[in-house]
Design an enzyme around this catalytic site. Structure first.
Site, PDB file in Angstrom:
ATOM      1  N   HIS A  14      99.401  32.506  78.437  1.00 43.32           N
ATOM      2  CA  HIS A  14     100.597  32.504  79.283  1.00 43.32           C
ATOM      3  C   HIS A  14     100.289  33.074  80.672  1.00 43.32           C
ATOM      4  CE1 HIS A  14     104.851  32.637  80.287  1.00 43.32           C
ATOM      5  NE2 HIS A  14     104.682  33.885  80.686  1.00 43.32           N
ATOM      6  N   ASN A  30      65.734  32.763  70.459  1.00 45.62           N
ATOM      7  CA  ASN A  30      64.436  32.818  69.796  1.00 45.62           C
ATOM      8  C   ASN A  30      64.555  33.490  68.425  1.00 45.62           C
ATOM      9  OD1 ASN A  30      61.357  32.563  70.208  1.00 45.62           O
ATOM     10  ND2 ASN A  30      61.609  34.689  69.595  1.00 45.62           N
ATOM     11  N   GLU A  32      99.797  27.324  74.654  1.00 47.26           N
ATOM     12  CA  GLU A  32     100.995  28.134  74.395  1.00 47.26           C
ATOM     13  C   GLU A  32     101.878  27.474  73.331  1.00 47.26           C
ATOM     14  OE1 GLU A  32     103.110  30.792  77.661  1.00 47.26           O
ATOM     15  OE2 GLU A  32     102.809  28.745  78.305  1.00 47.26           O
TER      16      GLU A  32
END
Length: 709
Positions: free
Chosen positions: A46, A444, A68
């Site tokens: 909002h 990794n 919303e």
């Protein structure tokens, strides 16, 4: 209204909200029943919607508006939270982040179309939480199918008279422009009608000119209207295209467009002779309005163009935006730190006055006291400025939980990320640079380190692997560790691959320790992956980590226990601007050695030096210490030839666990120095990290021990 002045604030606040949203979404995935998390995501969406609406960023506003709507239904218990919905919310986060990053770099929203994602969200509402892969929402189809209003004005739809501006409209008609009456009705649920109106006006003015509005522009800006307003619009676009563009704006309930007919336009009657100048002024004003509406791009456009995208910024605008983005980096500072900084500056002004008085009186004792006091103030000022520049590593760490989640899903592994020390502070410039190396190290660990759940079960390990990301201060450095409980690094496998690729020779292998073999991982192009994937196999990971960390005057080390896991340790200086250094002499030249690289200073007898594989070494504290003659490395003439010196001054420097002794002619002492760049023409000078200006105005080069070891 010019909103560009608020762009930086919008970007900074949006980034904070998005980072918070990312964290909460990760929590929500593990605890879908927590209403507080849903409320917080709703609040963030909002807030961003309101800010984006005010700024006129329609893509961001549209996505957050539909978020919303979905979150509202979820909070009310009408739609259950499922993994599919959380995934779509993550897609929304990615889309919003993409647009905000684009705004930061170019000043414009990203070219990525948000409408497919908006349709997915609308689809969730229509199907009561069932995600069907983003099929078009029924409401959208109905909305798109509505015919464009081309009917005669019935007198009730519009309340705007055009009789008083007939001259303007006739001039537009002569230029073959479309004259349109547009009525826009805003959704009843819209909380910021003025902001939504601003977006409508902004959209219209990009393709034409608004001649008149009802109510007035001032009343619309002040929200002095119900749910609709009308405008008279001159444009090169037709009615259908105009309506389509306005309907794409969120929270617009309806748009009615009527083309103004010729018989509606009433021409202003000629006035008396003494009033003729006023008639000319009216006609001139009409020409100006029409010229403003007919841009060069609009003149060249076809009579009925397709739905128009926002016109791209000019090269000059893009350049200005990029320059602005580069200089708009900000740091949020605690008010107490600013107060302390202000107090120290006040003390500086006082001591300046005191020095002036002492100089006028010629009192040497007072002058010495004042200088000593000035030294204390400048040291305190330096510490205060350092603290102002310091930011917690949390802002870099917060991006990794989402990355680990996504990679775990892609690789079919069960991995948790444990973070600690997020409050550890480092210099703002360091924060900007360490993100990429940490991404490579964590990827990794996930790809190479952590085994598959099946392999872990066979080895009596928990199915869920762990990657730990830690940060903590250590003296004048910050240590960041990336540790995993995976399979570890196999030196034999690395050595075999290195020999197959010709990275090392047979002779080198004989003298290499297991740690030296593991360090081969940092060689450019070296990879242990058996096949190339999106994550690994190209050999551009760990060498990037090493080069980036060393460019920050830091070090990276690897510790591995085969079968139990690996740990990468990064050491970074607290700041890149001001450091403590040891000043030394080489013949007539002065050089600076960073103090955080220095272990100790000693003297060594010439007779104790031996040659091993063309390298001078000495046995020091029961360890073999390589000797590096700094004069040879920097190509500086010797003050005294080595053969004539029986005793040498050696500065022992370290890089991780590696050590070496640097031979210098003499020591000057410890000094606080400001690092200055050598400039682009001297970038890459061997073994030199920068330069500094000494108290007498001369320049001393700063030696980088990391490049010597």
């Amino acid at each position: 209204m010019d909103m560009s002045q608020y762009l930086e604030i919008f970007i900074d606040e949006s980034k904070e909200h998005l980072q918070h949203m990312n964290t909460i979404l990760l929590d929500l995935e593990n605890n879908t029943e927590d209403l507080n998390l849903l409320n917080e995501i709703f609040r963030i969406a909002h807030t961003i919607k309101g800010m984006a609406g005010t700024m006129g960023f329609t893509q961001v506003a549209n996505v957050t508006h539909e978020m919303e709507n979905v979150l509202h239904k979820v909070r009310n218990g009408e739609i259950p939270v499922t993994t599919a919905i959380v995934d779509i919310l993550f897609e929304c986060f990615d889309m919003l982040e993409d647009h905000i990053n684009s705004l930061e770099s170019t000043g414009q929203e990203s070219s990525t179309d948000a409408s497919p994602l908006v349709k997915k969200l609308q689809d969730i509402l229509i199907n009561k939480g069932v995600v069907t892969g983003g099929a078009p929402a029924a409401k959208e189809e109905e909305k798109a199918a509505e015919p464009v209003v081309e009917a005669e004005d019935d007198g009730e739809m519009f309340h705007m008279s055009i009789s008083d501006i007939g001259d303007v409209l006739n001039e537009a008609r002569a230029q073959a422009m479309h004259i349109l009456k547009v009525k826009v009705t805003i959704d009843e649920s819209c909380m910021l009608k003025a902001a939504r109106s601003f977006i409508v006006f902004n959209t219209l003015e990009q393709s034409g000119e608004i001649v008149k509005s009802h109510p007035s522009a001032e009343d619309i800006e002040d929200e002095n209207f119900e749910d609709s307003f009308e405008v008279l619009y001159i444009t090169n676009l037709d009615a259908e295209t105009t309506r389509t563009e306005l309907m794409n704006i969120s929270e617009i309930a309806d748009v009615q467009v009527v083309a103004v007919e010729s018989d509606e336009i009433v021409v202003t009657e000629p006035q008396e002779a003494d009033e003729e100048p006023e008639v000319e002024e009216v006609l001139e004003e009409a020409e100006e309005v029409v010229e403003k509406a007919v841009s060069p791009a609009a003149k060249a456009a076809p009579a009925k163009p397709a739905a128009r995208k926002k016109a791209p910024a000019s090269e000059e605008d893009k350049k200005q935006m990029k320059e602005k983005a580069k200089t708009s980096k900000t740091v949020r500072v605690d008010i107490d730190r600013l107060d302390n900084l202000m107090n120290l500056v006040s003390e500086l002004i006082i001591i300046k006055t005191r020095l002036e008085v002492a100089e006028g009186m010629g009192n040497r004792s007072n002058m010495d006291d004042a200088v000593e006091y000035l030294e204390r103030i400048t040291t305190s000022l330096h510490d205060a400025v350092m603290k102002v520049r310091m930011v917690p590593v949390e802002r870099t760490f917060n991006r990794f939980p989402r990355m680990v989640r996504d990679l775990s899903k892609d690789l079919g592994k069960n991995i948790q990320l444990i973070m600690s020390g997020e409050e550890t502070e480092v210099d703002r410039t360091v924060i900007d640079e360490i993100g990429d190396p940490l991404i490579h190290l964590i990827r990794n660990s996930i790809d190479h380190g952590i085994e598959s759940p099946e392999s872990r079960s066979e080895r009596n390990k928990p199915e869920k692997g762990t990657v730990a990301l830690r940060a903590y201060p250590d003296g004048n450095t910050v240590v960041i560790e990336v540790e995993d409980d995976g399979g570890g690094i196999d030196p034999d496998k690395i050595l075999t691959i290195a020999q197959d690729k010709g990275v090392v020779s047979e002779r080198e292998v004989e003298t290499m320790s297991p740690k030296d073999i593991i360090n081969l991982l940092f060689r450019p192009g070296f990879s242990t992956a058996e096949k190339i994937t999106d994550l690994s196999g190209r050999g551009v990971g760990l060498d990037v980590v090493k080069s980036k960390i060393e460019s920050l005057n830091g070090t990276v080390e690897v510790d591995s226990d085969l079968g139990k896991g690996s740990k990468f340790t990064i050491r970074l200086p607290l700041t890149l601007a001001i450091i403590q250094a040891l000043m030394v002499n080489l013949a007539e030249e002065k050089y600076a050695l960073p103090l955080n690289n220095i272990k100790e200073i000693t003297t060594i007898q010439k007779a104790s030096i031996s040659m091993v594989q063309n390298q001078e070494v000495v046995l020091y504290r029961d360890k073999t210490l390589p000797i590096i003659r700094l004069s040879d490395v920097l190509e500086v003439p010797y003050a005294v030839e080595p053969e004539e010196k029986n005793e040498m001054i050696v500065v022992i420097v370290r890089k991780g666990e590696q050590e070496a002794g640097l031979v210098v002619d003499s020591l000057i002492g410890q000094q606080e120095i400001v690092i200055k760049s050598l400039g682009r023409y001297l970038t890459g000078a061997k073994s030199i990290a920068g330069a500094t200006i000494l108290g007498n105005g001369s320049v001393a080069l700063i030696v980088d021990p990391n490049q010597l070891l």
